[in-house]
Design a protein around this motif. Structure first.
Motif, PDB file in Angstrom:
ATOM      1  N   ALA A  40      21.011  24.021 -22.609  1.00 25.03           N
ATOM      2  CA  ALA A  40      21.961  23.071 -22.406  1.00 25.03           C
ATOM      3  C   ALA A  40      23.112  23.001 -23.433  1.00 25.03           C
ATOM      4  CB  ALA A  40      21.125  21.505 -22.991  1.00 25.03           C
ATOM      5  N   LEU A  65      26.768  23.830 -22.088  1.00 34.23           N
ATOM      6  CA  LEU A  65      27.879  22.810 -22.393  1.00 34.23           C
ATOM      7  C   LEU A  65      29.018  23.347 -23.214  1.00 34.23           C
ATOM      8  CD1 LEU A  65      25.893  19.338 -23.752  1.00 34.23           C
ATOM      9  CD2 LEU A  65      27.567  19.620 -21.625  1.00 34.23           C
ATOM     10  N   PRO A 112      33.846  21.513 -19.001  1.00 32.51           N
ATOM     11  CA  PRO A 112      34.792  20.788 -19.214  1.00 32.51           C
ATOM     12  C   PRO A 112      34.748  19.471 -20.095  1.00 32.51           C
ATOM     13  CG  PRO A 112      34.788  20.786 -17.098  1.00 32.51           C
ATOM     14  CD  PRO A 112      33.676  21.756 -17.436  1.00 32.51           C
ATOM     15  N   ASP A 113      35.419  18.934 -20.823  1.00 36.36           N
ATOM     16  CA  ASP A 113      35.348  17.814 -21.590  1.00 36.36           C
ATOM     17  C   ASP A 113      34.735  16.625 -20.610  1.00 36.36           C
ATOM     18  OD1 ASP A 113      35.686  19.175 -23.896  1.00 36.36           O
ATOM     19  OD2 ASP A 113      37.309  17.992 -24.582  1.00 36.36           O
ATOM     20  N   GLY A 114      34.105  15.659 -21.123  1.00 33.34           N
ATOM     21  CA  GLY A 114      33.903  14.440 -20.010  1.00 33.34           C
ATOM     22  C   GLY A 114      32.851  13.487 -20.647  1.00 33.34           C
ATOM     23  N   PRO A 115      32.759  12.430 -20.077  1.00 30.40           N
ATOM     24  CA  PRO A 115      31.568  11.758 -20.451  1.00 30.40           C
ATOM     25  C   PRO A 115      30.160  12.265 -19.655  1.00 30.40           C
ATOM     26  CG  PRO A 115      32.723  10.558 -18.630  1.00 30.40           C
ATOM     27  CD  PRO A 115      33.668  11.954 -18.893  1.00 30.40           C
ATOM     28  N   LEU A 116      29.096  12.252 -20.345  1.00 25.08           N
ATOM     29  CA  LEU A 116      27.944  12.591 -19.599  1.00 25.08           C
ATOM     30  C   LEU A 116      26.835  11.541 -19.419  1.00 25.08           C
ATOM     31  CD1 LEU A 116      27.071  15.884 -22.103  1.00 25.08           C
ATOM     32  CD2 LEU A 116      27.942  15.845 -20.006  1.00 25.08           C
ATOM     33  N   VAL A 117      26.785  10.565 -20.473  1.00 18.49           N
ATOM     34  CA  VAL A 117      26.021   9.445 -20.048  1.00 18.49           C
ATOM     35  C   VAL A 117      26.628   8.214 -20.892  1.00 18.49           C
ATOM     36  CG1 VAL A 117      23.767   8.230 -20.797  1.00 18.49           C
ATOM     37  CG2 VAL A 117      23.893  10.982 -20.315  1.00 18.49           C
ATOM     38  N   GLU A 118      26.443   7.151 -19.872  1.00 18.13           N
ATOM     39  CA  GLU A 118      27.187   5.817 -20.391  1.00 18.13           C
ATOM     40  C   GLU A 118      26.219   4.739 -20.157  1.00 18.13           C
ATOM     41  OE1 GLU A 118      31.357   5.343 -19.500  1.00 18.13           O
ATOM     42  OE2 GLU A 118      31.470   3.360 -20.700  1.00 18.13           O
ATOM     43  N   VAL A 119      25.833   4.048 -21.123  1.00 20.77           N
ATOM     44  CA  VAL A 119      25.091   2.786 -20.826  1.00 20.77           C
ATOM     45  C   VAL A 119      25.658   1.668 -21.440  1.00 20.77           C
ATOM     46  CG1 VAL A 119      22.720   1.768 -21.244  1.00 20.77           C
ATOM     47  CG2 VAL A 119      22.869   4.205 -20.911  1.00 20.77           C
ATOM     48  N   THR A 120      25.736   0.718 -20.549  1.00 18.80           N
ATOM     49  CA  THR A 120      26.512  -0.385 -20.904  1.00 18.80           C
ATOM     50  C   THR A 120      25.663  -1.761 -20.592  1.00 18.80           C
ATOM     51  OG1 THR A 120      28.551   0.550 -20.550  1.00 18.80           O
ATOM     52  CG2 THR A 120      28.698  -1.789 -20.926  1.00 18.80           C
ATOM     53  N   ASP A 121      25.313  -2.434 -21.583  1.00 19.92           N
ATOM     54  CA  ASP A 121      24.947  -3.824 -21.177  1.00 19.92           C
ATOM     55  C   ASP A 121      25.595  -5.048 -22.125  1.00 19.92           C
ATOM     56  OD1 ASP A 121      23.721  -4.210 -23.751  1.00 19.92           O
ATOM     57  OD2 ASP A 121      21.605  -3.333 -23.068  1.00 19.92           O
TER      58      ASP A 121
END
Lengths: 185, 145
Positions: free
Chosen positions: B80, B84, B88-97
């Motif tokens: 990984a 990686l 390219p650059d970028g968001p992989l995981v996003e958790v919002t609560d």
């Protein structure tokens, strides 16, 4: 002069196309839970998954393949069934209606569609869309008790933009799809 | 006077070379900021090349304990980290609560973790090259046990 402009424009367009062509493909997962307000967004480059999956040696997942037990139950060869279905015309193949759950398996425009409706307990609507190339890749191992995840990911890299899974529950929605954007918004 | 100048140039050259080597793999950035009034703000920047070196110096016993559960995931983590770097650059995981926001992504060759919860805001950026080197050291030391 006009010819020169046309040639330059052609070179410009060809260069731009070549620059844009080798785009990364992404597997996206989006989960929205209305009950607790939680949102999950996952964006996995398929090239990353293709490298990592074969390196995992844990539990049922080894060498890029996941062991699924009695895949060839009662002598039914799933790979052969898929081969037969591939040449079959579009239509509905299996419909199972039982109290609390309806399952429908169909083929449409070269993709396998599985539609499950749960009406018992927490109501849920699940739709899975699998391109034939991916279904074939999944069942491409010599061992019929395994699914070839590594080959399926390679097949997904060549598939077009599409939604693979949608789950719509009373409180939660899930969507899994592939495209060339790096953000799952 | 000429000797002093020579020594000065020598020192400057040494500093530049050492600085170049130390910063060649980038830097690890860590920031922890407490939200409460008067809360502390820790800001740490360390050369990324120190991580694999430090791992070589970790005593065998605690390393064995740490590797016990992680060993089987090391090849996947190495793959990984390596892949990686090419992505390219970028968001992989996003958790919002409603109370917490966690983001993991790739930016400028680093794996970036951003956590914002009611107590504190945490930011960690680690160059992927250093992660790969550290995992390689762990795998080597794990293999020799």
């Amino acid at each position: 002069m006009k010819r020169l402009f046309a040639v330059l424009a052609l070179i410009f367009v060809a260069t731009a196309a070549a620059w844009a062509a080798p785009g990364e493909r992404y597997l996206h997962v989006r989960v929205d839970n209305a009950r607790d307000g939680q949102k999950v967004r996952v964006n996995i480059p398929l090239s990353l998954a293709a490298q990592v999956i074969p390196a995992i040696d844990n539990g049922r997942l080894r060498d890029g393949k996941v062991r699924i037990g009695n895949f060839q139950a009662n002598g039914v060869n799933v790979a052969q069934i898929l081969a037969a279905l591939k040449n079959a015309p579009d239509g509905e193949f299996v419909t199972v209606q039982q109290p609390g759950q309806n399952v429908r398996v169909a083929k449409k425009n070269g993709v396998l569609i599985v539609h499950v409706v749960n009406t018992k307990g927490e109501k849920e609507n699940v739709e899975v869309t699998v391109p034939w190339s991916v279904a074939e890749a999944l069942t491409s191992t010599a061992n019929s008790h395994e699914l070839n995840v590594e080959a399926a990911i390679q097949a997904l890299e060549n598939a077009g933009d599409m939604t693979l899974v949608t789950v719509t529950g009373e409180h939660q929605t899930v969507r899994i799809w592939i495209d060339s954007n790096n953000d799952a918004r | 006077m000429i000797l002093a100048a020579k020594i000065g140039w020598g020192l400057l050259g040494t500093v530049l070379v050492v600085g170049g080597i130390v910063s060649s793999e980038g830097f690890v950035h860590v920031s922890v900021q407490q939200h409460r009034p008067g809360g502390t703000h820790i800001w740490l920047v360390a050369p990324a090349m120190a991580a694999p070196i430090a791992l070589r110096l970790v005593p065998r016993r605690p390393l064995e304990q740490a590797l016990e559960k992680a060993r089987e995931w090391l090849p996947a983590a190495q793959a990984a980290a390596s892949e990686l770097q090419e992505c390219p650059d970028g968001p992989l995981v996003e958790v919002t609560d409603p109370t917490e926001h966690v983001k993991v992504g790739k930016r400028d060759g680093s794996l970036v973790v951003d956590v914002n919860d009611p107590r504190e805001k945490v930011y960690v950026a680690v160059p992927l090259g250093a992660i790969g080197d550290s995992l390689r050291v762990l795998a080597e030391r794990g293999a020799t046990q």
